[in-house]
Design a protein around this motif. Structure first.
Motif, PDB file in Angstrom:
ATOM      1  N   LEU A  31       6.111  -6.428  -0.651  1.00  0.00           N
ATOM      2  CA  LEU A  31       4.867  -7.160  -0.902  1.00  0.00           C
ATOM      3  C   LEU A  31       4.023  -6.522  -1.996  1.00  0.00           C
ATOM      4  O   LEU A  31       2.984  -7.068  -2.384  1.00  0.00           O
ATOM      5  CB  LEU A  31       4.032  -7.205   0.393  1.00  0.00           C
ATOM      6  N   GLY A  32       4.443  -5.344  -2.467  1.00  0.00           N
ATOM      7  CA  GLY A  32       3.662  -4.648  -3.473  1.00  0.00           C
ATOM      8  C   GLY A  32       2.434  -3.962  -2.913  1.00  0.00           C
ATOM      9  O   GLY A  32       1.481  -3.652  -3.647  1.00  0.00           O
ATOM     10  N   LEU A  33       2.452  -3.698  -1.595  1.00  0.00           N
ATOM     11  CA  LEU A  33       1.289  -3.078  -0.946  1.00  0.00           C
ATOM     12  C   LEU A  33       1.459  -1.576  -0.757  1.00  0.00           C
ATOM     13  O   LEU A  33       0.521  -0.898  -0.358  1.00  0.00           O
ATOM     14  CB  LEU A  33       1.047  -3.727   0.419  1.00  0.00           C
ATOM     15  N   GLY A  34       2.616  -1.066  -1.034  1.00  0.00           N
ATOM     16  CA  GLY A  34       2.872   0.354  -0.827  1.00  0.00           C
ATOM     17  C   GLY A  34       4.165   0.546  -0.077  1.00  0.00           C
ATOM     18  O   GLY A  34       4.580  -0.308   0.700  1.00  0.00           O
ATOM     19  N   ASN A  35       4.802   1.700  -0.307  1.00  0.00           N
ATOM     20  CA  ASN A  35       6.138   1.908   0.262  1.00  0.00           C
ATOM     21  C   ASN A  35       6.144   2.809   1.484  1.00  0.00           C
ATOM     22  O   ASN A  35       7.174   3.362   1.858  1.00  0.00           O
ATOM     23  CB  ASN A  35       7.074   2.484  -0.809  1.00  0.00           C
ATOM     24  N   ASN A  36       4.970   2.986   2.138  1.00  0.00           N
ATOM     25  CA  ASN A  36       4.962   3.697   3.410  1.00  0.00           C
ATOM     26  C   ASN A  36       3.780   3.227   4.244  1.00  0.00           C
ATOM     27  O   ASN A  36       2.850   2.606   3.742  1.00  0.00           O
ATOM     28  CB  ASN A  36       4.941   5.219   3.222  1.00  0.00           C
ATOM     29  N   TRP A  37       3.838   3.529   5.523  1.00  0.00           N
ATOM     30  CA  TRP A  37       2.827   3.007   6.445  1.00  0.00           C
ATOM     31  C   TRP A  37       1.445   3.585   6.165  1.00  0.00           C
ATOM     32  O   TRP A  37       0.425   2.956   6.459  1.00  0.00           O
ATOM     33  CB  TRP A  37       3.246   3.263   7.886  1.00  0.00           C
ATOM     34  N   ARG A  38       1.376   4.806   5.574  1.00  0.00           N
ATOM     35  CA  ARG A  38       0.065   5.403   5.308  1.00  0.00           C
ATOM     36  C   ARG A  38      -0.729   4.575   4.300  1.00  0.00           C
ATOM     37  O   ARG A  38      -1.953   4.413   4.435  1.00  0.00           O
ATOM     38  CB  ARG A  38       0.239   6.830   4.782  1.00  0.00           C
ATOM     39  N   LYS A  39      -0.048   4.059   3.305  1.00  0.00           N
ATOM     40  CA  LYS A  39      -0.742   3.233   2.309  1.00  0.00           C
ATOM     41  C   LYS A  39      -1.258   1.946   2.946  1.00  0.00           C
ATOM     42  O   LYS A  39      -2.334   1.458   2.596  1.00  0.00           O
ATOM     43  CB  LYS A  39       0.199   2.933   1.145  1.00  0.00           C
ATOM     44  N   LEU A  40      -0.483   1.408   3.883  1.00  0.00           N
ATOM     45  CA  LEU A  40      -0.927   0.195   4.577  1.00  0.00           C
ATOM     46  C   LEU A  40      -2.117   0.507   5.480  1.00  0.00           C
ATOM     47  O   LEU A  40      -3.053  -0.289   5.591  1.00  0.00           O
ATOM     48  CB  LEU A  40       0.226  -0.388   5.395  1.00  0.00           C
TER      49      LEU A  40
END
Length: 855
Positions: free
Chosen positions: A209-218
């Motif tokens: 989705l282009g939101l980040g490649n790990n859960w911390r960024k989400l």
């Protein structure tokens, strides 16, 4: 310019640096930074080796997969992509092969691919795992602009909706491989539910989705609260540290926390045994807590990502009541403070979820609110009649019970409503046949009972399905399943402790008066039917009468039978088999018959079996008196211990060779379909049982039951039931011929018995040994027989060892019940012999057996 090192020098340097990192991060609990350090070390080694070969700048060396995330576990594979501008020439391919070979020479375990950009896109379109690996990519060396273009193109070709659905299906398939169980005793720290792979899944979808490649960024985008983010961060750190130490301990790529590694890992983490828990149990408790947090919080992120991908505009909202509504197929609360204002809504949520056929999921914000409100489940909550009624109603719904009980356990609701259940959550049980923690096993048993009542699963156990379909108020069975092991880990007999807990629960909840008695009774006796079937002779009328007197009536019999089948099936895939199913079903039917008639004289049992055997013999064209001479040599005990089909089979084989001097061995597929039934007829000898056991053990066949009988004229008529190894099942006809010929020859030769070889112990027994137990006691029914009971760790040669000692002491075996539960052998023998009247000789015999059984 620094001179490039040789392959040997690179290998030595890499190994030395890796060992130094191991020393630097020697505290397992603080080892998480090691992942990046190992990745950076590997980056430098790869780049230097790449530079040695002088590849062109338009060729890219790209880290993908887990290595592409910039983290590397001590013995994980190193996934590389060699990205080429166009199709390689033979010379370049040869050069790349040399490069890959040198990577292995250095000691790097590499998974590699050589592709152009069109190749990558074509493979990604066909394989979701390739697409996933490309999402996690880092350029190690080469033209960075070309790599940026490569990344942009890859992302452009990903359809977030298709990717999301594919990864969720992949997760479901992965969960199914682990029976959807978070709390296995030997869990996979990477792949199992609640493992690291669940966190990776969040990163993959976020990256698509282009939101980040790990859960911390989400989480930074507000998809988790600060408290939830902190919990998940701690859980991830625990899982990472455990996996790191698992690799160091195993000295290889290993993601299963096997029993072999649990004790040394616990010592490395600084745990020591105490009065309540072993060190390994303390370590695993930390793993289970971390896995539980992951299973609680990652669904919130998945649901939030789904909302990002699939527009909620135009989704129909269906009010259910003032507290709940459906948004499309998703159940949610109508306002954020529902649980705080009305704590009973906590249980009502799960009841509504069961009742609404269109509810496919629970909204993340609702789960979050539930999690924060769980503290409202206190003594006042439990004493509220409305909540008691809601909880019981959960068990009366036609569908969804297993799913909501797992959810309630996952979010801590079940353990708060039933505090005693909370004490078994994550509790290990080292009995070597359970493969789940106590709570996970309990929910498996509940699932098994529930499946009996679901039409879609009637093909699995049709007899059980017929019984439960006629069982009034089946919720009693479900509640008994929930409580059957609740007394474990509290000291004392868990069945009796569980009975008291269940009785208190039943007396406080709106249940039928009969069920208030039935449920505690089932909890107390949930092991009894299994014990009768596997340790006693289910074809003996006296045994059946004893069991019938215990159960008392048909309702108790049906309930105990269904719970027993579900319980055995819920321990481990290795424990349940068709032979145990047959023994239980035969005991059920014999008991049912006894209860119907209230009393069946032994003579009636005898006449019925003989009549049925004669009917079967007539089907084979035998004259009416063909059996007589053979049957004259058989006593009443024989006819009581064998069913009609077995009596007819023996008679057909032996009626014309009653006084044969040649051993007769006949074999056929057992009625259960899982093994062979082998009949041996020969002149009796003291070491015959030991000789037969030695033959089967040497051939690699496990004996799981034996009927031993001696005729009036001194012939042994023995029946053995043995498992067929899986790789030989297709050629069972040849196997039957082999057994009949070779076993008969071995008996006829009367060669001296050789001592069994030193058996190789299973890894479970190495780390959790079973203390052998030997007991010789009088047969409860009196007479000249004694009962020898043996408990020990199972191993090849166990039976022949026991039989050899008995033969040396001139002990005759009248019957044998062989039971194996995982790695645990529980064998019972009905024996006779002159020395059994001498107490000192009996003690000496027990000592000899104990010494031989020590691992």
């Amino acid at each position: 310019m620094t001179a490039l090192r040789s392959v040997v020098a690179l290998r030595e340097h890499h190994a030395a640096q890796k060992a130094e990192l191991h020393r630097k991060f020697s505290d397992p609990a603080k080892a998480a930074p090691l992942l990046q350090a190992l990745a950076h070390l590997t980056d430098r080694t790869l780049i230097e080796l790449w530079d040695r070969h002088g590849f062109e700048a338009d060729m890219l060396l790209v880290a993908v997969g887990g290595y592409g995330r910039g983290e590397l576990y001590p013995y994980s594979d190193i996934d590389l992509l060699m990205l080429l501008p166009d199709q390689p020439s033979p010379a370049l391919l040869e050069k790349l092969e040399i490069f890959i070979g040198e990577l292995w020479d250095i000691g790097l375990e590499v998974g590699h691919s050589v592709r152009t950009l069109p190749d990558c896109l074509a493979e990604a379109e066909k394989d979701i795992t390739v697409q996933t690996a490309l999402l996690e990519s880092r350029c190690l060396t080469g033209d960075q602009q070309r790599f940026a273009e490569f990344r942009h193109t890859v992302y452009q070709h990903i359809d977030p909706k298709e990717f999301f659905d594919a990864k969720l299906l992949e997760q479901q398939a992965r969960y199914a491989r682990f029976q959807n169980a978070t709390y296995k005793l030997e869990p996979n720290v990477k792949e199992a539910p609640g493992g690291l792979r669940d966190l990776h899944l969040i990163g993959w979808i976020g990256a698509a989705l282009g939101l980040g490649n790990n859960w911390r960024k989400l989480a930074a985008l507000g998809m988790l609260t600060h408290e939830e983010s902190q919990k998940l961060r701690r859980a991830e750190r625990v899982l990472r540290c455990i996996r790191i130490q698992l690799h160091w301990t195993a000295k290889r790529h290993e993601d299963r926390i096997l029993f072999d590694y649990q004790n040394p890992m616990a010592a490395d983490f600084g745990y020591v045994d105490n009065q309540k828990q072993r060190a390994s149990e303390q370590l695993m408790a930390q793993y289970y807590l971390a896995a539980r947090i992951v299973t609680q919080l990652t669904p919130l992120l998945v649901r939030a990502l789904r909302t990002q991908i699939f527009s909620q505009i135009g989704v129909e909202v269906t009010p259910l009541n003032e507290r709940f509504q459906l948004r499309g197929p998703v159940l949610e609360i109508t306002r954020p403070d529902v649980f705080q204002q009305d704590p009973s809504a906590i249980l009502e949520l799960f009841l509504v979820f069961e009742q609404e056929n269109y509810a496919a999921d629970i909204a993340p914000e609702t789960l979050r609110a539930l999690w924060h409100a769980r503290a409202r489940i206190d003594d006042e909550f439990r004493a509220n009649p409305r909540n008691k009624a809601l909880f019981i109603d959960l068990f009366r719904q036609p569908a969804g019970l297993t799913r909501i009980m797992r959810r309630m356990n996952q979010y801590g609701v079940l353990g708060r409503y039933i505090p005693e259940f909370g004490k078994i959550v994550g509790r290990m049980q080292h009995d070597l046949f359970h493969v789940y923690t106590v709570d996970e096993h309990t929910l498996m048993v509940l699932r098994n009972v529930r499946r009996f009542a679901v039409a879609a699963f009637t093909h699995e156990y049709p007899f059980c399905s017929r019984l439960i379909a006629e069982f009034e108020r089946p919720e009693a069975l479900y509640i008994a399943a929930l409580f059957h092991d609740i007394g474990k880990g509290r000291g004392g007999d868990h069945s009796e402790l569980g009975e008291k807990i269940a009785a208190e629960f039943c007396n406080e909840h709106p249940l039928d008066a009969q069920d208030r008695k039935l449920i505690p009774w089932l909890v107390k006796h949930h092991l009894v039917m299994s014990s009768f079937a596997q340790k006693r002779d289910v074809y003996d009328p006296e045994v059946v009468e004893e069991f019938a007197n215990l159960v008392g009536d048909q309702r108790h019999l049906v309930a105990l039978y269904l719970l027993t089948v579900a319980d055995i099936r819920g321990t481990s895939p290795k424990v349940w088999n068709a032979w145990k199913a047959k023994l239980l079903e035969d005991l059920y039917k014999a008991t049912q018959r006894f209860l119907s008639a209230r009393s069946v004289p032994v003579q009636t049992w005898l006449e019925d079996r003989q009549s049925e055997a004669l009917r079967l013999l007539r089907l084979y064209g035998l004259r009416d008196d063909a059996h007589q001479a053979f049957w004259d040599q058989l006593d009443t005990i024989y006819f009581l211990r064998h069913d009609a089909r077995e009596i007819a089979w023996h008679t057909r084989q032996l009626f014309s060779r009653i006084d044969t001097d040649v051993p007769v061995v006949r074999a056929k597929l057992s009625e259960s379909g899982e093994g062979l039934q082998v009949m041996v007829y020969t002149k009796d000898a003291a070491d015959l049982f030991a000789r037969i056991c030695a033959f089967f053990e040497k051939a690699g066949y496990s004996i799981f039951d034996a009927h031993i009988h001696t005729t009036r004229h001194g012939y042994a008529l023995d029946s053995f039931y043995v498992y067929i190894p899986d790789h030989q099942k297709d050629g069972y006809r040849d196997l039957i011929g082999y057994v009949e010929y070779e076993l008969a020859n071995q008996i006829a030769r009367q060669a001296p018995l050789t001592a069994p070889g030193k058996a190789r112990l299973s890894r479970q027994l190495k780390h959790f040994p079973i203390q052998p137990r030997v007991e010789i006691s009088a047969d409860e029914r009196g007479g000249k027989y004694q009962v020898l009971s043996i408990t020990a760790g199972d191993r090849t040669g166990l039976l022949s060892t026991i039989a050899g000692i008995l033969a040396a002491n001139r002990i005759e075996i009248q019957s044998a019940k062989i039971m194996t539960l995982g790695e645990r052998a529980e064998d019972n023998f009905l024996i006779s012999g002159q020395i059994l009247g001498d107490e000192r000789a009996v003690r000496h015999l027990e000592g000899d057996l104990l010494a031989a059984l020590q691992l």
